[in-house]
Design a protein around this motif. Structure first.
Motif, PDB file in Angstrom:
ATOM      1  N   PHE A  20       2.211  -6.771  11.298  1.00  0.00           N
ATOM      2  CA  PHE A  20       3.637  -6.551  11.550  1.00  0.00           C
ATOM      3  C   PHE A  20       4.495  -7.444  10.669  1.00  0.00           C
ATOM      4  O   PHE A  20       5.455  -6.982  10.051  1.00  0.00           O
ATOM      5  CB  PHE A  20       3.961  -6.805  13.033  1.00  0.00           C
ATOM      6  CG  PHE A  20       5.426  -6.765  13.328  1.00  0.00           C
ATOM      7  CD1 PHE A  20       6.101  -5.562  13.394  1.00  0.00           C
ATOM      8  CD2 PHE A  20       6.146  -7.934  13.519  1.00  0.00           C
ATOM      9  CE1 PHE A  20       7.465  -5.522  13.661  1.00  0.00           C
ATOM     10  CE2 PHE A  20       7.497  -7.910  13.780  1.00  0.00           C
ATOM     11  CZ  PHE A  20       8.156  -6.687  13.851  1.00  0.00           C
ATOM     12  N   GLU A  21       4.159  -8.713  10.599  1.00  0.00           N
ATOM     13  CA  GLU A  21       4.935  -9.651   9.783  1.00  0.00           C
ATOM     14  C   GLU A  21       4.941  -9.218   8.328  1.00  0.00           C
ATOM     15  O   GLU A  21       5.965  -9.251   7.651  1.00  0.00           O
ATOM     16  CB  GLU A  21       4.373 -11.065   9.929  1.00  0.00           C
ATOM     17  CG  GLU A  21       5.049 -12.095   9.051  1.00  0.00           C
ATOM     18  CD  GLU A  21       6.521 -12.305   9.368  1.00  0.00           C
ATOM     19  OE1 GLU A  21       7.260 -12.761   8.466  1.00  0.00           O
ATOM     20  OE2 GLU A  21       6.950 -12.031  10.501  1.00  0.00           O
ATOM     21  N   TRP A  22       3.780  -8.800   7.824  1.00  0.00           N
ATOM     22  CA  TRP A  22       3.692  -8.348   6.427  1.00  0.00           C
ATOM     23  C   TRP A  22       4.559  -7.110   6.202  1.00  0.00           C
ATOM     24  O   TRP A  22       5.289  -7.033   5.208  1.00  0.00           O
ATOM     25  CB  TRP A  22       2.238  -8.061   6.059  1.00  0.00           C
ATOM     26  CG  TRP A  22       2.092  -7.585   4.661  1.00  0.00           C
ATOM     27  CD1 TRP A  22       2.082  -8.342   3.527  1.00  0.00           C
ATOM     28  CD2 TRP A  22       1.975  -6.228   4.226  1.00  0.00           C
ATOM     29  NE1 TRP A  22       1.956  -7.537   2.414  1.00  0.00           N
ATOM     30  CE2 TRP A  22       1.885  -6.236   2.827  1.00  0.00           C
ATOM     31  CE3 TRP A  22       1.924  -5.013   4.896  1.00  0.00           C
ATOM     32  CZ2 TRP A  22       1.755  -5.069   2.086  1.00  0.00           C
ATOM     33  CZ3 TRP A  22       1.799  -3.850   4.157  1.00  0.00           C
ATOM     34  CH2 TRP A  22       1.711  -3.888   2.764  1.00  0.00           C
ATOM     35  N   LEU A  23       4.489  -6.152   7.125  1.00  0.00           N
ATOM     36  CA  LEU A  23       5.293  -4.934   6.989  1.00  0.00           C
ATOM     37  C   LEU A  23       6.784  -5.243   6.972  1.00  0.00           C
ATOM     38  O   LEU A  23       7.533  -4.724   6.146  1.00  0.00           O
ATOM     39  CB  LEU A  23       4.980  -3.952   8.123  1.00  0.00           C
ATOM     40  CG  LEU A  23       3.647  -3.229   8.040  1.00  0.00           C
ATOM     41  CD1 LEU A  23       3.340  -2.524   9.355  1.00  0.00           C
ATOM     42  CD2 LEU A  23       3.637  -2.251   6.887  1.00  0.00           C
ATOM     43  N   GLY A  28      11.639  -5.546   3.916  1.00  0.00           N
ATOM     44  CA  GLY A  28      12.898  -6.235   3.630  1.00  0.00           C
ATOM     45  C   GLY A  28      13.047  -6.624   2.174  1.00  0.00           C
ATOM     46  O   GLY A  28      14.151  -6.653   1.636  1.00  0.00           O
ATOM     47  N   ALA A  29      11.918  -6.910   1.521  1.00  0.00           N
ATOM     48  CA  ALA A  29      11.960  -7.336   0.120  1.00  0.00           C
ATOM     49  C   ALA A  29      12.053  -6.152  -0.830  1.00  0.00           C
ATOM     50  O   ALA A  29      12.420  -6.323  -1.990  1.00  0.00           O
ATOM     51  CB  ALA A  29      10.722  -8.169  -0.205  1.00  0.00           C
ATOM     52  N   GLY A  30      11.725  -4.975  -0.345  1.00  0.00           N
ATOM     53  CA  GLY A  30      11.753  -3.799  -1.206  1.00  0.00           C
ATOM     54  C   GLY A  30      10.693  -3.849  -2.295  1.00  0.00           C
ATOM     55  O   GLY A  30      10.840  -3.213  -3.326  1.00  0.00           O
ATOM     56  N   GLY A  31       9.624  -4.609  -2.066  1.00  0.00           N
ATOM     57  CA  GLY A  31       8.604  -4.795  -3.093  1.00  0.00           C
ATOM     58  C   GLY A  31       7.534  -3.726  -3.135  1.00  0.00           C
ATOM     59  O   GLY A  31       6.731  -3.701  -4.057  1.00  0.00           O
ATOM     60  N   LEU A  32       7.506  -2.850  -2.144  1.00  0.00           N
ATOM     61  CA  LEU A  32       6.468  -1.821  -2.133  1.00  0.00           C
ATOM     62  C   LEU A  32       6.909  -0.614  -2.945  1.00  0.00           C
ATOM     63  O   LEU A  32       8.081  -0.242  -2.944  1.00  0.00           O
ATOM     64  CB  LEU A  32       6.181  -1.385  -0.691  1.00  0.00           C
ATOM     65  CG  LEU A  32       5.585  -2.439   0.233  1.00  0.00           C
ATOM     66  CD1 LEU A  32       5.460  -1.890   1.644  1.00  0.00           C
ATOM     67  CD2 LEU A  32       4.229  -2.894  -0.270  1.00  0.00           C
ATOM     68  N   GLU A  40       6.209   5.888   2.817  1.00  0.00           N
ATOM     69  CA  GLU A  40       7.162   4.921   3.353  1.00  0.00           C
ATOM     70  C   GLU A  40       7.470   5.222   4.819  1.00  0.00           C
ATOM     71  O   GLU A  40       7.520   4.318   5.656  1.00  0.00           O
ATOM     72  CB  GLU A  40       8.449   4.947   2.533  1.00  0.00           C
ATOM     73  CG  GLU A  40       9.460   3.913   2.947  1.00  0.00           C
ATOM     74  CD  GLU A  40      10.658   3.865   2.025  1.00  0.00           C
ATOM     75  OE1 GLU A  40      11.239   2.782   1.889  1.00  0.00           O
ATOM     76  OE2 GLU A  40      11.022   4.908   1.430  1.00  0.00           O
ATOM     77  N   ARG A  41       7.621   6.489   5.126  1.00  0.00           N
ATOM     78  CA  ARG A  41       7.928   6.876   6.506  1.00  0.00           C
ATOM     79  C   ARG A  41       6.786   6.503   7.454  1.00  0.00           C
ATOM     80  O   ARG A  41       7.016   6.054   8.576  1.00  0.00           O
ATOM     81  CB  ARG A  41       8.210   8.362   6.573  1.00  0.00           C
ATOM     82  CG  ARG A  41       8.681   8.792   7.924  1.00  0.00           C
ATOM     83  CD  ARG A  41       9.261  10.156   7.891  1.00  0.00           C
ATOM     84  NE  ARG A  41       9.851  10.434   9.185  1.00  0.00           N
ATOM     85  CZ  ARG A  41      10.660  11.416   9.408  1.00  0.00           C
ATOM     86  NH1 ARG A  41      11.010  12.212   8.433  1.00  0.00           N
ATOM     87  NH2 ARG A  41      11.140  11.621  10.601  1.00  0.00           N
TER      88      ARG A  41
END
Length: 79
Positions: A20-23, A28-32, A40-41
């Motif tokens: 959860f923390e990683w997700l 939030g960082a938009g790095g994926l 994404e959904r």
């Protein structure tokens, strides 16, 4: 697979909190990067399900709970 069957995954509470923390952090960082918006959904849905099932997310000492969960995930032996 029939849609009503779904797929079950099994995570320990510690694994779920770390995931959860990683997700949350990556979202939030938009790095994926995603090859398709469906990916994404699916991750958003997974994040929402984890958030609803984890009580530690609301803990006053969330950082401490997360640190302990991370350590337990890395510890040898069953969680």
């Amino acid at each position: 697979m029939k849609p009503e069957q779904g797929v079950r995954l099994s995570l320990t509470p510690e694994e779920a909190l770390v995931l959860f923390e990683w997700l949350v952090r990556e979202d939030g960082a938009g790095g994926l990067t995603f090859a398709h918006s469906a990916e994404e959904r699916v991750l958003w849905g997974l994040e929402a399900q984890l958030e609803k099932s984890l009580v530690d997310v609301l803990a006053p000492d969330y950082a401490g709970c997360l640190a302990e969960a991370r350590q337990r995930v890395l510890s040898p032996g069953p969680l």
